[in-house]
Design a protein around this motif. Structure first.
Motif, PDB file in Angstrom:
ATOM      1  N   ALA A   1     -32.862   5.252  23.785  1.00 43.62           N
ATOM      2  CA  ALA A   1     -33.439   4.530  22.643  1.00 43.62           C
ATOM      3  C   ALA A   1     -33.752   3.081  22.989  1.00 43.62           C
ATOM      4  CB  ALA A   1     -32.498   4.594  21.449  1.00 43.62           C
ATOM      5  N   TRP A   2     -32.915   2.443  23.816  1.00 42.70           N
ATOM      6  CA  TRP A   2     -33.131   1.032  24.170  1.00 42.70           C
ATOM      7  C   TRP A   2     -34.499   0.825  24.805  1.00 42.70           C
ATOM      8  CZ3 TRP A   2     -34.171  -0.477  29.173  1.00 42.70           C
ATOM      9  CH2 TRP A   2     -33.861   0.440  30.200  1.00 42.70           C
ATOM     10  N   LYS A   3     -34.942   1.796  25.601  1.00 42.22           N
ATOM     11  CA  LYS A   3     -36.225   1.690  26.288  1.00 42.22           C
ATOM     12  C   LYS A   3     -37.395   1.778  25.309  1.00 42.22           C
ATOM     13  CE  LYS A   3     -38.771   3.967  30.032  1.00 42.22           C
ATOM     14  NZ  LYS A   3     -39.790   4.620  29.202  1.00 42.22           N
ATOM     15  N   ASP A   4     -37.162   2.440  24.175  1.00 41.06           N
ATOM     16  CA  ASP A   4     -38.206   2.614  23.167  1.00 41.06           C
ATOM     17  C   ASP A   4     -38.115   1.601  22.028  1.00 41.06           C
ATOM     18  OD1 ASP A   4     -39.185   4.856  24.553  1.00 41.06           O
ATOM     19  OD2 ASP A   4     -37.692   6.150  23.610  1.00 41.06           O
ATOM     20  N   GLY A   5     -37.182   0.639  22.146  1.00 39.64           N
ATOM     21  CA  GLY A   5     -37.110  -0.427  21.153  1.00 39.64           C
ATOM     22  C   GLY A   5     -36.156  -0.185  20.002  1.00 39.64           C
ATOM     23  N   TYR A   6     -35.132   0.648  20.201  1.00 40.77           N
ATOM     24  CA  TYR A   6     -34.210   0.958  19.109  1.00 40.77           C
ATOM     25  C   TYR A   6     -32.758   0.915  19.577  1.00 40.77           C
ATOM     26  CZ  TYR A   6     -38.333   2.771  16.718  1.00 40.77           C
ATOM     27  OH  TYR A   6     -39.568   2.878  16.133  1.00 40.77           O
TER      28      TYR A   6
ATOM     29  N   GLY B   1     -32.533  11.359  23.587  1.00 43.58           N
ATOM     30  CA  GLY B   1     -33.258  10.396  22.768  1.00 43.58           C
ATOM     31  C   GLY B   1     -32.397   9.208  22.384  1.00 43.58           C
TER      32      GLY B   1
ATOM     33  N   SER C   1     -34.078  -0.945  14.489  1.00 42.21           N
ATOM     34  CA  SER C   1     -35.045  -1.527  15.413  1.00 42.21           C
ATOM     35  C   SER C   1     -34.420  -2.697  16.165  1.00 42.21           C
ATOM     36  CB  SER C   1     -36.277  -2.016  14.645  1.00 42.21           C
ATOM     37  OG  SER C   1     -37.110  -2.790  15.496  1.00 42.21           O
TER      38      SER C   1
ATOM     39  N   ASN D   1     -32.364  -2.680  31.091  1.00 42.00           N
ATOM     40  CA  ASN D   1     -31.897  -3.096  29.775  1.00 42.00           C
ATOM     41  C   ASN D   1     -31.340  -4.526  29.892  1.00 42.00           C
ATOM     42  OD1 ASN D   1     -31.161  -3.078  27.089  1.00 42.00           O
ATOM     43  ND2 ASN D   1     -29.878  -1.263  27.219  1.00 42.00           N
TER      44      ASN D   1
ATOM     45  N   TRP E   1     -36.855   0.488  34.844  1.00 44.43           N
ATOM     46  CA  TRP E   1     -36.775  -0.401  33.683  1.00 44.43           C
ATOM     47  C   TRP E   1     -35.341  -0.894  33.554  1.00 44.43           C
ATOM     48  CZ3 TRP E   1     -39.857   3.779  34.019  1.00 44.43           C
ATOM     49  CH2 TRP E   1     -41.174   3.698  33.537  1.00 44.43           C
TER      50      TRP E   1
ATOM     51  N   TYR F   1     -33.242   2.580  33.710  1.00 40.84           N
ATOM     52  CA  TYR F   1     -33.888   3.895  33.615  1.00 40.84           C
ATOM     53  C   TYR F   1     -34.821   4.064  34.810  1.00 40.84           C
ATOM     54  CZ  TYR F   1     -36.827   7.713  31.930  1.00 40.84           C
ATOM     55  OH  TYR F   1     -37.519   8.905  31.813  1.00 40.84           O
TER      56      TYR F   1
ATOM     57  N   THR G   1     -30.228   4.539  13.081  1.00 42.03           N
ATOM     58  CA  THR G   1     -31.207   3.892  13.948  1.00 42.03           C
ATOM     59  C   THR G   1     -31.565   2.523  13.394  1.00 42.03           C
ATOM     60  OG1 THR G   1     -32.149   6.026  14.598  1.00 42.03           O
ATOM     61  CG2 THR G   1     -33.514   4.082  14.945  1.00 42.03           C
TER      62      THR G   1
END
Length: 369
Positions: A294-299, A290, A338, A190, A188, A215, A336
């Motif tokens: 976070a970028w991979k999970d949208g944050y 985590g 979004s 960024n 993945w 990632y 955090t």
């Protein structure tokens, strides 16, 4: 001092160690502070108010029943908590009323989007977006296929010779789905990143090169090590999950290990550790996995990051220019946000610290004291 006690609770919240009682105390403190705040208050007045609010909580006198009743009142009043209402939480050292974000034009800046560009060996470019399906191209005996959820390289013949392709995300983009290399490894990207890779892996090593941040979920192969080359460092493993951050505008490069085992320039990492490379000097530290992923999970997730570091992340995702005027605070930001909020919403949350102010001029953000 009340401020120190509140700070301790904020730190415990960030590490996930708050008890139910402490959560009730912290949320009630927010509620009472918002009810007693005025438009203008100096730091001495603020400290006195924090002490007064803390004293009013009677934290040493509450029974479990009172704590429960407190929590019910907090839930009923939760709608006034702006931090929660805009979909995120930002715990900052100085809690004052948010400053106004000046805008010279009404148009807001939208968040980045899921898109990447694949460049084939012959120079042909293919824009990758969600929902793309079908056979995209062939490179020798390798077939490039999209199925809506990933793009994969299928090389049944283990062909040689091989060619090289490059996947790139611009500022304001991130890969819409994983790239599956010919060996089954998933990657993945960024924002503002790239990976150059062979269309097949016939040799004893699997080598790819990246810029920016990526990632990896590496497919296990005892006989064929996997290496990632980036900005003067080599990350090597056999089968594992890890993140490589190596932006040219960052003062350090990081490799963070989520699972398995990996070596970075000969330094062996265990899960939950990371290397921090400063001008070729590498040290190993514990990582908050985590936060790093976070970028991979949208944050966006910040843990003591100065505003200059925060704005570099925002600049890559929102494709903005950041200008600093005057002396800028070096205090850390925790919290955090979004990645799918407009820029004005992200800046509004950051403005709660009252350490900096923001002015929007088109795609330029001016940061002042």
């Amino acid at each position: 001092m009340a401020t120190e006690k509140i700070k301790d609770l904020l730190q415990k919240q960030q590490s996930g160690q708050l008890t139910d009682e402490e959560k009730a105390i912290l949320d009630t403190w927010y509620l009472k502070l918002s009810q007693t705040e005025t438009a203008e208050v100096n730091e001495s007045d603020m400290t006195n108010r924090l002490d007064a609010v803390w004293a009013g909580l009677q934290v040493n006198k509450k029974s479990p029943e009172k704590i429960y009743n407190l929590w019910l009142r907090i839930a009923a009043a939760a709608s006034i908590l702006l931090i929660l209402s805009i979909g995120g939480y930002l715990a900052l050292r100085k809690l004052q009323q948010p400053v106004q974000i000046a805008q010279t034009q009404i148009k807001d800046i939208l968040p980045g989007h899921n898109q990447a560009t694949l460049t084939l060996a012959n120079g042909r470019k293919i824009v990758l977006t969600k929902g793309l399906t079908g056979q995209l191209a062939t490179q020798g005996a390798t077939v490039i296929q999209a199925n809506g959820n990933n793009i994969s390289y299928n090389d049944e013949k283990k062909s040689t010779p091989i060619s090289y392709n490059t996947l790139v995300t611009a500022r304001g983009e991130q890969s819409p789905y994983p790239l599956i290399l010919a060996d089954g490894t998933k990657v993945w990207l960024n924002a503002a990143s790239s990976i150059t890779f062979p269309t097949a892996f016939p040799g004893k090593e699997r080598i790819v090169k990246i810029t920016g941040e990526a990632y990896f979920e590496v497919a296990h192969n005892n006989k064929q090590s996997f290496k990632v080359e980036s900005a003067g460092q080599v990350t090597e493993d056999i089968g594992t999950h890890f993140n490589v951050m190596t932006y040219a505008d960052e003062p350090v490069s990081k490799v963070t290990l989520a699972e398995g085992s990996v070596k970075v320039n000969g330094h062996l990492l265990k899960p939950g550790e990371q290397t921090i490379n400063t001008n070729g000097l590498i040290k190993i530290a514990q990582a908050n996995v985590g936060f790093e992923l976070a970028w991979k999970d949208g944050y966006f997730r910040f843990t003591g990051s100065p505003i200059t570091s925060v704005m570099r992340e925002l600049a890559r995702w929102y494709n903005i220019e950041v200008i600093y005027q005057g002396k800028i605070s070096t205090d850390g930001y925790y919290g955090t946000i979004s990645r799918y909020k407009n820029i004005s919403q992200a800046l509004h949350m950051l403005s709660y610290s009252n350490q900096v102010h923001f002015k929007m001029e088109g795609r330029r953000i001016i940061v002042t004291e």
